[in-house]
Design a protein around this motif. Structure first.
Motif, PDB file in Angstrom:
ATOM      1  N   CYS A  89       0.832  -1.209   0.000  1.00  0.00           N
ATOM      2  CA  CYS A  89       0.000   0.000   0.000  1.00  0.00           C
ATOM      3  C   CYS A  89       0.867   1.261   0.000  1.00  0.00           C
ATOM      4  CB  CYS A  89      -0.923  -0.007   1.206  1.00  0.00           C
ATOM      5  SG  CYS A  89      -2.086   1.367   1.201  1.00  0.00           S
ATOM      6  N   GLU A 225       5.300   0.277 -11.692  1.00  0.00           N
ATOM      7  CA  GLU A 225       3.921   0.167 -12.175  1.00  0.00           C
ATOM      8  C   GLU A 225       3.196  -0.992 -11.493  1.00  0.00           C
ATOM      9  OE1 GLU A 225       4.373   1.821 -16.770  1.00  0.00           O
ATOM     10  OE2 GLU A 225       4.866  -0.255 -16.294  1.00  0.00           O
ATOM     11  N   LEU A 228       1.247  -0.081  -8.400  1.00  0.00           N
ATOM     12  CA  LEU A 228      -0.100   0.423  -8.659  1.00  0.00           C
ATOM     13  C   LEU A 228      -1.055  -0.720  -8.971  1.00  0.00           C
ATOM     14  CD1 LEU A 228       0.680   3.561 -10.873  1.00  0.00           C
ATOM     15  CD2 LEU A 228       0.556   3.380  -8.385  1.00  0.00           C
ATOM     16  N   TYR A 229      -0.585  -1.717  -9.719  1.00  0.00           N
ATOM     17  CA  TYR A 229      -1.423  -2.858 -10.073  1.00  0.00           C
ATOM     18  C   TYR A 229      -1.855  -3.615  -8.824  1.00  0.00           C
ATOM     19  CZ  TYR A 229      -2.828  -7.198 -12.422  1.00  0.00           C
ATOM     20  OH  TYR A 229      -3.533  -8.290 -12.861  1.00  0.00           O
ATOM     21  N   THR A 231      -2.193  -2.462  -5.940  1.00  0.00           N
ATOM     22  CA  THR A 231      -3.090  -1.628  -5.144  1.00  0.00           C
ATOM     23  C   THR A 231      -4.385  -1.339  -5.893  1.00  0.00           C
ATOM     24  OG1 THR A 231      -1.016  -0.572  -4.462  1.00  0.00           O
ATOM     25  CG2 THR A 231      -3.024   0.345  -3.563  1.00  0.00           C
ATOM     26  N   SER A 232      -4.589  -2.034  -7.024  1.00  0.00           N
ATOM     27  CA  SER A 232      -5.846  -1.989  -7.795  1.00  0.00           C
ATOM     28  C   SER A 232      -6.096  -0.662  -8.492  1.00  0.00           C
ATOM     29  CB  SER A 232      -7.042  -2.356  -6.902  1.00  0.00           C
ATOM     30  OG  SER A 232      -6.889  -3.671  -6.400  1.00  0.00           O
ATOM     31  N   PHE A 233      -5.023   0.107  -8.784  1.00  0.00           N
ATOM     32  CA  PHE A 233      -5.209   1.244  -9.677  1.00  0.00           C
ATOM     33  C   PHE A 233      -5.404   0.720 -11.097  1.00  0.00           C
ATOM     34  CE2 PHE A 233      -3.043   3.642  -6.282  1.00  0.00           C
ATOM     35  CZ  PHE A 233      -3.791   4.807  -6.279  1.00  0.00           C
ATOM     36  N   PRO A 234      -6.190   1.383 -11.929  1.00  0.00           N
ATOM     37  CA  PRO A 234      -6.363   0.954 -13.325  1.00  0.00           C
ATOM     38  C   PRO A 234      -5.028   0.949 -14.066  1.00  0.00           C
ATOM     39  CG  PRO A 234      -8.018   2.584 -12.725  1.00  0.00           C
ATOM     40  CD  PRO A 234      -7.028   2.551 -11.606  1.00  0.00           C
ATOM     41  N   THR A 237      -2.483   4.075 -15.070  1.00  0.00           N
ATOM     42  CA  THR A 237      -2.479   5.187 -14.123  1.00  0.00           C
ATOM     43  C   THR A 237      -1.066   5.761 -14.007  1.00  0.00           C
ATOM     44  OG1 THR A 237      -4.278   4.219 -12.821  1.00  0.00           O
ATOM     45  CG2 THR A 237      -2.912   5.870 -11.728  1.00  0.00           C
ATOM     46  N   VAL A 241       0.954   9.101  -9.047  1.00  0.00           N
ATOM     47  CA  VAL A 241      -0.100   8.944  -8.041  1.00  0.00           C
ATOM     48  C   VAL A 241       0.499   8.393  -6.739  1.00  0.00           C
ATOM     49  CG1 VAL A 241      -0.763   6.561  -8.598  1.00  0.00           C
ATOM     50  CG2 VAL A 241      -2.483   8.145  -7.718  1.00  0.00           C
ATOM     51  N   SER A 244       0.672  10.775  -3.849  1.00  0.00           N
ATOM     52  CA  SER A 244      -0.540  11.165  -3.127  1.00  0.00           C
ATOM     53  C   SER A 244      -0.544  10.532  -1.741  1.00  0.00           C
ATOM     54  CB  SER A 244      -1.782  10.721  -3.889  1.00  0.00           C
ATOM     55  OG  SER A 244      -2.949  10.901  -3.101  1.00  0.00           O
ATOM     56  N   GLN A 248      -6.747   5.241  -1.006  1.00  0.00           N
ATOM     57  CA  GLN A 248      -7.755   5.000  -2.033  1.00  0.00           C
ATOM     58  C   GLN A 248      -9.141   4.819  -1.435  1.00  0.00           C
ATOM     59  OE1 GLN A 248      -4.959   1.921  -3.854  1.00  0.00           O
ATOM     60  NE2 GLN A 248      -6.443   2.226  -5.471  1.00  0.00           N
TER      61      GLN A 248
END
Length: 367
Positions: A89, A225, A228-229, A231-234, A237, A241, A244, A248
């Motif tokens: 996370c 990348e 992000l995958y 953490t279930s970002f599209p 993305t 990010v 941030s 989420q």
């Protein structure tokens, strides 16, 4: 906040006999940084977040208030073949993650984040700023996974690890009608024995044919990348990010944990699945161990869960309804699932993961 503010806070806390709670970056499952039964104040280190990456010697100095996402982004800025073996996370705070023996999806190949700490800056109870040499090896050992407040850690020096420029990720979903019980049963047999390059949460490769993994399920991307995958970002993305600090999902939640040392038999899995369907809300997440985790002594760091563990189990319950009645309802559901799992998990003691803070544990009857 400046570094000198930490020193002043420690000295004032001593002089005025106040308890000092430390807030680093997030997340605290039980919110213990914000409550106390005695007069207290919060030392908020949220903005002590500098990150200095040196690809030349494959290290980085990271202040305790930085988030894991910020660390990953700053490493990726300088190299697409370096990483840090830490959590999934991005909005987890570095200081909290490391102090409790944080893990992530590189743990089977590169062990834990605390195994990659090579130095630290710590303000002790007298307000002195110490490094590894001046604090001594005993104190250094304690702050690399011990979880207790031996001082205020300002920054950690971490060892980076080398990763391929391209990694492969996949996600496959199966239902009970698609033999989910057989899949989970088989998972327990092989998850901890697969090659150390593989990290799974109920997902495996061709050596696990029950899953039905196809080449079309696999996606290639860079390591950063893949964060992000996970953490279930599209897909697609932008990686910035990671900078941030907003989680989420913001809901009410309860987390608990267990360690699995023996595979759960099929009859046991059928029983657990039946109970989960009845309870509806609580989820179970299985995180595989072994790999290179077996090579590290349980006393090397104050994190003993090494060899002999098939996986760590996380109980996760989220809810949106406000109020005490709703909270008690969902807390009870989580406790019921935890109770149903009792025959199948570690015993004497029933172990837990420190960073999945759980105030149900370790409570006596003397206040």
């Amino acid at each position: 906040m400046h570094e000198t503010h930490i020193q002043a806070a420690i000295l004032c806390a001593k002089a005025d006999r106040l308890q000092m709670k430390i807030r680093r970056g997030g997340h605290d499952y039980e919110g213990v940084s914000y409550v106390s039964q005695v007069p207290f104040f919060i030392l908020d280190m949220f903005n002590l977040r500098s990150i200095n990456v040196s690809i030349e010697d494959e290290t980085a100095w990271v202040q305790a208030g930085a988030t894991l996402g910020e660390v990953y982004y700053r490493i990726a800025e300088k190299s697409n073949t370096h990483a840090f073996a830490a959590g999934v996370c991005p909005t987890v705070g570095v200081g909290c993650h490391l102090v409790g023996g944080g893990y992530g999806n590189l743990m089977r190949k590169y062990v834990l984040s605390v195994d990659k700490i090579i130095d630290a800056q710590l303000f002790d109870v007298k307000g002195r700023l110490l490094d590894r040499e001046s604090m001594g090896e005993d104190l250094f050992w304690a702050i690399t996974g011990g979880g207790a407040s031996f001082g205020v850690v300002l920054a950690y020096k971490i060892r980076l690890v080398r990763v391929p420029a391209t990694v492969t990720v996949f996600r496959v979903e199966k239902t009970l009608e698609q033999n989910a019980i057989d899949i989970v049963y088989r998972l327990q047999q092989v998850a901890d024995k697969l090659h150390e390059d593989i990290f799974i949460r109920m997902i495996l490769d061709v050596s696990f044919p029950e899953l039905g993994l196809k080449q079309t399920d696999c996606i290639e991307m860079s390591w950063v990348e893949s964060i992000l995958y996970w953490t279930s970002f599209p897909i697609g993305t932008p990686v910035d990010v990671l900078l941030s600090r907003t989680p989420q999902v913001r809901t009410h939640l309860k987390r608990k944990s267990d360690y699995l040392k023996q595979p759960i038999p099929k009859d046991g899995l059928k029983y657990i699945f039946k109970r989960m369907i009845e309870l509806e809300t609580p989820l179970l997440a299985f995180n595989p161990y072994e790999g290179r985790m077996n090579e590290i002594s349980e006393s090397a760091k104050p994190f003993p869960h090494r060899a002999g563990n098939i996986c760590k189990i996380q109980y996760a319950t989220n809810w949106d309804e406000d109020g005490l009645e709703a909270a008690n309802h969902y807390l009870n559901l989580t406790e019921m699932l935890y109770g149903y799992m009792t025959p199948f998990v570690s015993k004497f003691p029933r172990a837990a993961f420190l960073n999945y803070r759980d105030l149900d544990l370790g409570i006596n009857h003397n206040g």
